[in-house]
Design an enzyme around this catalytic site. Structure first.
Site, short mmCIF file in Angstrom:
data_model
loop_
_atom_site.label_atom_id
_atom_site.label_comp_id
_atom_site.label_asym_id
_atom_site.label_seq_id
_atom_site.Cartn_x
_atom_site.Cartn_y
_atom_site.Cartn_z
CG ASN A 4 -1.91 1.07 1.28
OD1 ASN A 4 -1.90 1.96 0.42
ND2 ASN A 4 -2.78 1.04 2.25
NE ARG A 85 -6.37 0.59 0.09
CZ ARG A 85 -6.77 1.11 1.22
NH1 ARG A 85 -6.00 1.07 2.28
NH2 ARG A 85 -7.95 1.68 1.31
CG HIS A 174 -13.30 2.02 3.02
ND1 HIS A 174 -14.11 2.87 3.72
CD2 HIS A 174 -12.03 2.36 3.34
CE1 HIS A 174 -13.37 3.70 4.43
NE2 HIS A 174 -12.10 3.42 4.21
NE ARG A 235 -11.42 11.57 3.48
CZ ARG A 235 -11.02 10.30 3.53
NH1 ARG A 235 -11.78 9.36 4.07
NH2 ARG A 235 -9.85 9.96 3.01
CD GLU A 378 -8.60 -2.29 3.65
OE1 GLU A 378 -9.04 -1.51 2.83
OE2 GLU A 378 -8.09 -1.93 4.73
#
Ligand code: AMP
Length: 390
Positions: A4, A85, A174, A235, A378
């Site tokens: 990632n 990713r 996601h 956020r 993940e």
């Protein structure tokens, strides 16, 4: 290897496949800055070094050589494939793919859809391809799982040519986590993925809700960017877009700066004025801090709103799954959200909910919708898709 890559960091996990056993993991931080940090786990212990790592290519070289130095592998040939990713696959990529030249060119063409993330992802991919040219490099996309959404979910009610000419639509993110949870839930229930109708609440620093019908994503709360949906660590989630111009005018700041505030200084952090970390807010709220309690309440209310609406959209969900940092660990937040869903028959069992970080049923036996905690993974999903494409 599951990778990632961010703008100044690179996280990695090396997994033995198909057993899915984690061999090692680590992170390179502050790439391109002074005092870069390289951390690798050796026999479960963190091994950290501070040194200068000028670019991603150097980070990859260093990391691979460290694997040999620490006797984790004896040659690069032992790495059979690298799964990357990738934040965005545009509207052309609906599953994991081998990253050949044509795919990389396509990703370069859509870079404007996610400039802050896709650029660094591509830098990581190119760096790994250069050092390991003879293995397959696979892209696993945050948006791919959501490509099954129907038009009525992914289109915004804006002039149609914003979509056809400029690719403005909901993409969702996601996806790798939502797909992992969907598969894992099917496995746990011993049923075919095609028979799975669930709602997933991935609540971490970033957070999104996903409606899964017949094993496929049919709607999700994040949109054109990860800013849409529920409030998160920093956020805002949904707001009236007119606020952007209004605040730009009163603050005499460009729109870009207002969006930066909505991305980086809002959500938990903005409302609480304390922190973006749920642990800090839970403890401040327990001590009576109103803004901390409010930050959590605003998020919980919006999550419950999405879940109730998605329950209707999937035609009656059989289960609600909590995952990611907050979903897996924060029992008061789960209890709060559960309490807001009593009208659709959700009942959280206090004792079962007293859990963190493990797979666990947390609803009562007479709850109309089962509620589970399922830790996400993940990296395993990236490794599975990489193996499948080798
Ligand atoms: P993630 O982005 O999935 O790593 O999730 C990060 C979020 O999970 C942060 O807000 C953390 O505070 C939160 N988190 C991690 N552990 C706990 C915990 N024990 N209790 C509450 N929140 C937690």
């Amino acid at each position: 290897m599951a990778v990632n890559a961010g703008s100044s960091s690179l996280k990695f996990q090396l997994l033995e496949m198909p057993s899915e056993k984690l061999i090692t993991s680590g992170i390179v931080e502050r790439i391109g800055m002074s005092k870069s940090v390289f951390m690798i786990k050796v026999d479960g212990e963190k091994n950290e070094e501070i040194l200068d790592i000028p670019n991603h290519g150097d980070a990859v070289n260093l990391l691979l050589n460290k694997l040999i130095e620490h006797n984790i592998i004896s040659s690069f040939d032992e790495i059979a494939g690298v799964g990357h990713r990738v934040v965005h696959g545009g509207d052309q990529i609906s599953k994991s793919v081998v990253l050949d030249d044509a795919k990389i060119k396509y990703l370069e063409e859509i870079i404007d859809l996610a400039p802050l993330h896709l650029g660094p992802n591509l830098t990581g991919i190119k760096a790994f391809k250069e050092v390991l040219p003879n293995v397959n490099h696979v892209g696993v996309f945050d948006t791919a799982f959501h490509q099954t959404m129907p038009e009525e979910s992914y289109l915004y009610a804006v002039p149609y040519d914003w979509y056809t000419k400029y690719k403005v639509r909901k993409y969702g993110f996601h996806g790798t986590s939502h797909k992992y949870i969907t598969q894992r839930y099917a496995e746990m229930m011993n049923k075919d993925v095609k028979d799975v109708n669930i709602i997933i609440a991935h609540i971490g620093n970033g957070a999104s809700i996903c409606a899964v019908k017949n094993g496929r994503s049919i709607d999700t709360s994040m949109g054109f960017t990860p800013l849409e949906g529920i409030p998160m660590g920093t956020r805002s989630g949904n707001i009236d877009p007119a606020v952007v111009e209004y605040m730009a005018n009163v603050k005499k700041k460009p729109v870009k700066e207002i969006l930066n505030i909505l991305n980086k200084q809002s959500g938990y952090l903005g409302v609480s004025d304390i922190s973006s970390d749920s642990r800090d807010l839970v403890s401040a709220a327990e001590k009576g801090n109103h803004q901390a309690a409010l930050a959590i309440a605003i998020q919980s209310k919006r999550i419950a709103d999405y879940i109730a609406s998605y329950h209707n959209y999937v035609g009656g969900a059989e289960a609600i799954i909590f995952t990611a940092g907050i979903g897996e660990n924060a029992k008061p937040t789960r209890a709060d959200i559960g309490g807001r869903l009593e009208t659709i028959g959700v009942k959280i069992d206090e004792e079962r909910n007293d859990t963190r970080g493990v797979e666990q049923l947390i609803s009562t036996d007479d709850s109309k919708i089962a509620v589970y905690v399922i830790p996400t993974n993940e990296e395993v999903m990236i490794a599975r898709d990489t193996l499948a494409l080798l």
